[in-house]
Design a protein around this motif. Structure first.
Motif, short mmCIF file in Angstrom:
data_model
loop_
_atom_site.label_atom_id
_atom_site.label_comp_id
_atom_site.label_asym_id
_atom_site.label_seq_id
_atom_site.Cartn_x
_atom_site.Cartn_y
_atom_site.Cartn_z
N LEU A 146 0.81 -1.22 0.00
CA LEU A 146 0.00 0.00 0.00
C LEU A 146 0.85 1.28 0.00
CD1 LEU A 146 -2.76 -1.03 2.58
CD2 LEU A 146 -2.97 -0.91 0.09
N GLY A 147 2.17 1.13 0.06
CA GLY A 147 3.04 2.30 0.07
C GLY A 147 3.15 2.95 1.44
N LEU A 148 2.70 2.25 2.49
CA LEU A 148 2.77 2.80 3.84
C LEU A 148 4.12 2.50 4.50
CD1 LEU A 148 -0.80 1.76 5.07
CD2 LEU A 148 -0.06 3.94 4.09
N ALA A 149 4.87 1.59 3.92
CA ALA A 149 6.20 1.26 4.41
C ALA A 149 7.14 1.18 3.22
CB ALA A 149 6.19 -0.06 5.17
N GLU A 150 8.35 1.66 3.41
CA GLU A 150 9.32 1.68 2.31
C GLU A 150 9.89 0.29 2.06
OE1 GLU A 150 13.03 4.62 1.00
OE2 GLU A 150 12.60 4.29 3.12
N VAL A 151 10.28 -0.39 3.13
CA VAL A 151 10.94 -1.70 3.03
C VAL A 151 10.46 -2.54 4.20
CG1 VAL A 151 13.15 -2.88 3.34
CG2 VAL A 151 12.98 -0.97 1.76
N GLY A 152 10.35 -3.84 3.98
CA GLY A 152 10.01 -4.75 5.06
C GLY A 152 10.93 -5.95 5.08
N VAL A 153 11.20 -6.46 6.27
CA VAL A 153 11.98 -7.69 6.42
C VAL A 153 11.02 -8.74 6.96
CG1 VAL A 153 14.01 -8.78 7.42
CG2 VAL A 153 14.05 -6.34 6.88
N VAL A 154 10.73 -9.74 6.15
CA VAL A 154 9.61 -10.65 6.43
C VAL A 154 10.02 -12.11 6.22
CG1 VAL A 154 7.93 -8.90 5.73
CG2 VAL A 154 8.79 -10.53 4.03
N CYS A 277 13.39 -12.60 4.29
CA CYS A 277 13.51 -11.88 3.01
C CYS A 277 13.29 -10.39 3.21
CB CYS A 277 12.46 -12.39 2.02
SG CYS A 277 12.62 -14.12 1.58
N VAL A 278 13.84 -9.62 2.32
CA VAL A 278 13.53 -8.20 2.28
C VAL A 278 12.57 -7.97 1.13
CG1 VAL A 278 15.51 -7.62 0.79
CG2 VAL A 278 14.51 -5.87 2.23
N CYS A 279 11.59 -7.09 1.32
CA CYS A 279 10.62 -6.83 0.26
C CYS A 279 10.41 -5.32 0.10
CB CYS A 279 9.29 -7.52 0.53
SG CYS A 279 8.38 -6.90 1.96
N PHE A 280 10.19 -4.89 -1.14
CA PHE A 280 9.95 -3.48 -1.45
C PHE A 280 9.28 -3.40 -2.80
CE2 PHE A 280 14.24 -4.79 -2.46
CZ PHE A 280 14.40 -4.41 -3.78
N ARG A 281 8.80 -2.21 -3.16
CA ARG A 281 8.08 -2.06 -4.44
C ARG A 281 9.04 -1.80 -5.59
NH1 ARG A 281 2.70 1.47 -4.03
NH2 ARG A 281 4.14 3.12 -3.34
N GLU A 282 9.79 -0.71 -5.52
CA GLU A 282 10.74 -0.36 -6.58
C GLU A 282 12.01 0.17 -5.93
OE1 GLU A 282 9.00 2.46 -9.16
OE2 GLU A 282 7.49 1.11 -9.97
N GLN A 283 13.15 -0.37 -6.31
CA GLN A 283 14.40 0.06 -5.70
C GLN A 283 14.71 1.52 -6.02
OE1 GLN A 283 17.53 -2.74 -6.00
NE2 GLN A 283 19.04 -1.45 -5.00
N GLU A 284 14.32 1.97 -7.22
CA GLU A 284 14.61 3.34 -7.62
C GLU A 284 13.87 4.35 -6.74
OE1 GLU A 284 13.65 0.93 -9.60
OE2 GLU A 284 15.53 0.54 -10.68
N GLY A 285 12.76 3.93 -6.16
CA GLY A 285 11.99 4.84 -5.33
C GLY A 285 12.44 4.88 -3.88
N LEU A 286 13.42 4.09 -3.51
CA LEU A 286 13.90 4.05 -2.13
C LEU A 286 14.87 5.19 -1.86
CD1 LEU A 286 14.64 0.24 -1.77
CD2 LEU A 286 12.55 1.46 -1.16
N SER A 292 21.39 1.91 0.38
CA SER A 292 22.69 1.51 0.91
C SER A 292 22.55 0.35 1.88
CB SER A 292 23.35 2.70 1.61
OG SER A 292 24.51 2.30 2.32
N PHE A 293 21.54 0.42 2.75
CA PHE A 293 21.34 -0.65 3.73
C PHE A 293 20.97 -1.97 3.05
CE2 PHE A 293 18.56 -2.79 6.96
CZ PHE A 293 19.62 -3.22 7.76
N LEU A 294 20.11 -1.90 2.05
CA LEU A 294 19.73 -3.12 1.34
C LEU A 294 20.94 -3.73 0.64
CD1 LEU A 294 16.24 -2.38 -0.24
CD2 LEU A 294 16.82 -3.43 1.95
N SER A 295 21.76 -2.87 0.05
CA SER A 295 22.96 -3.36 -0.61
C SER A 295 23.89 -4.05 0.39
CB SER A 295 23.69 -2.19 -1.29
OG SER A 295 24.90 -2.61 -1.88
N TYR A 296 23.99 -3.46 1.59
CA TYR A 296 24.82 -4.06 2.62
C TYR A 296 24.26 -5.41 3.06
CZ TYR A 296 27.13 -4.84 7.07
OH TYR A 296 27.84 -5.42 8.11
N LEU A 297 22.95 -5.47 3.25
CA LEU A 297 22.31 -6.73 3.67
C LEU A 297 22.56 -7.84 2.66
CD1 LEU A 297 18.79 -5.82 5.12
CD2 LEU A 297 20.80 -6.63 6.35
N GLU A 298 22.37 -7.51 1.38
CA GLU A 298 22.54 -8.53 0.35
C GLU A 298 23.98 -9.00 0.25
OE1 GLU A 298 20.20 -8.24 -3.35
OE2 GLU A 298 19.65 -6.26 -2.63
#
Length: 317
Positions: A146-154, A277-286, A292-298
């Motif tokens: 719904l766009g209420l959260a930028e990124v989730g770890v699920v 897992c990490v989930c998000f809609r579009e990386q360009e919109g982050l 940077s954090f997602l890149s570090y996690l991966e």
């Protein structure tokens, strides 16, 4: 009319005035400011006219400041310094180096996976704050959709339709039992078999506990929770002392089984075999910080499920 009310000093005026003061010469100050001498002289003249006070004492060789000029120079330095600090701070916000990010995560990720990762990553972002929010995986996925959260770890057990998901590490759930419990000699057990066992649970509203209770409701049952605790360590301690059984992340069981002496049994149910897992809609919109954090996690998380050897109470991990 008070002449101060008509003054229109801008940053160019202030920089020019300081250059003249530092050089002791209008000619040299104009050169340092990349202005023609005539233009610089006219600016100083208009400054004095608008302020209604002399700022410089003209001499045969250079200039010196009047008392008013000294005051202007002092405040001009403060203004320009503050402007530089403001620009630096705004640039930090623009690049994501300053500000905050909000990260939604389920219980297992929040308690067992993310803290160590965040600790190292945040060393490179000293001006950034992180807001962690614990939710169930289902709630997080819906919020991201719904766009209420930028990124989730699920958990990978929850469908994330329409989202980009990337596995980070194993997140299997296991049953832990008192040392002499009847399930202690088993290698695997069905969740349905433990529904009538007294259980040690996490506090109501905890994301993992809510997930486990939801699995029981799917079978038309309710868990027999004897006591609810805030931390995994407390849960493990009471299980080891024979209060009841519990379902916790495998990595947590590995951390505490020696200390509390409980038995560990795999769950046959598919929902217990999962990954974080990490989930998000579009990386360009982050935001840049979140990217940077997602890149570090991966980069620093094992993406493949590690083969872990899980034993019952009479054997070691």
């Amino acid at each position: 009319m008070n002449p101060k009310m008509n003054s229109r000093l801008d940053l160019v005026d202030l920089k020019l005035f300081l250059s003249i003061v530092d050089c002791g010469s209008i000619t040299q100050g104009a050169y340092r400011s990349n202005l023609a001498l005539a233009s610089a002289s006219e600016r100083i003249r208009k400054m004095e006219q608008e302020l209604g006070v002399a700022l410089l004492i003209r001499k045969a060789r250079g200039v010196s400041t009047t008392e008013a000029g000294e005051a202007l120079a002092h405040h001009a330095r403060l203004i320009l310094q503050q402007r530089m600090l403001l620009e630096d701070e705004l640039q930090d916000f623009a690049t994501g180096a300053r500000g905050s990010i909000t990260l939604y995560a389920n219980t297992a990720a929040l308690m067992e996976f993310l803290p160590a990762k965040l600790a190292v990553w945040l060393e490179g972002w000293p001006k950034l704050t992180v807001v962690l929010k614990e939710r169930t995986s289902e709630e997080i996925v819906k919020a991201v959709q719904l766009g209420l959260a930028e990124v989730g770890v699920v958990s990978s057990s929850v469908p994330a339709t329409g989202l980009i998901t990337r596995p980070l590490t194993n997140d299997n759930l296991v049953l832990i039992v008192p040392p002499k419990h009847k399930f202690a000699i088993d290698k695997k057990v069905d969740f349905e078999r433990i529904l009538f066992e007294p259980m040690v649970g996490l506090t109501s509203g905890d994301a993992l506990q809510s997930h486990i209770e939801a699995q029981a409701r799917k079978l038309g049952k309710t868990l027999k929770v004897r006591i609810r605790l805030k931390t995994f360590e407390s849960v493990c301690q009471l299980v080891g002392q024979g209060v009841g059984v519990a379902i916790i992340p495998e990595r947590t069981a590995k951390r505490f089984w020696r200390k509390f002496g409980f038995g560990v049994v795999r769950l046959n149910d598919s929902w217990a075999t999962r990954q974080i897992c990490v989930c998000f809609r579009e990386q360009e919109g982050l935001s840049s910080a979140m990217q940077s954090f997602l890149s570090y996690l991966e980069k620093h998380s094992p993406r493949r499920a590690n083969r872990s050897v899980l034993r019952t109470s009479h054997m070691s991990f």
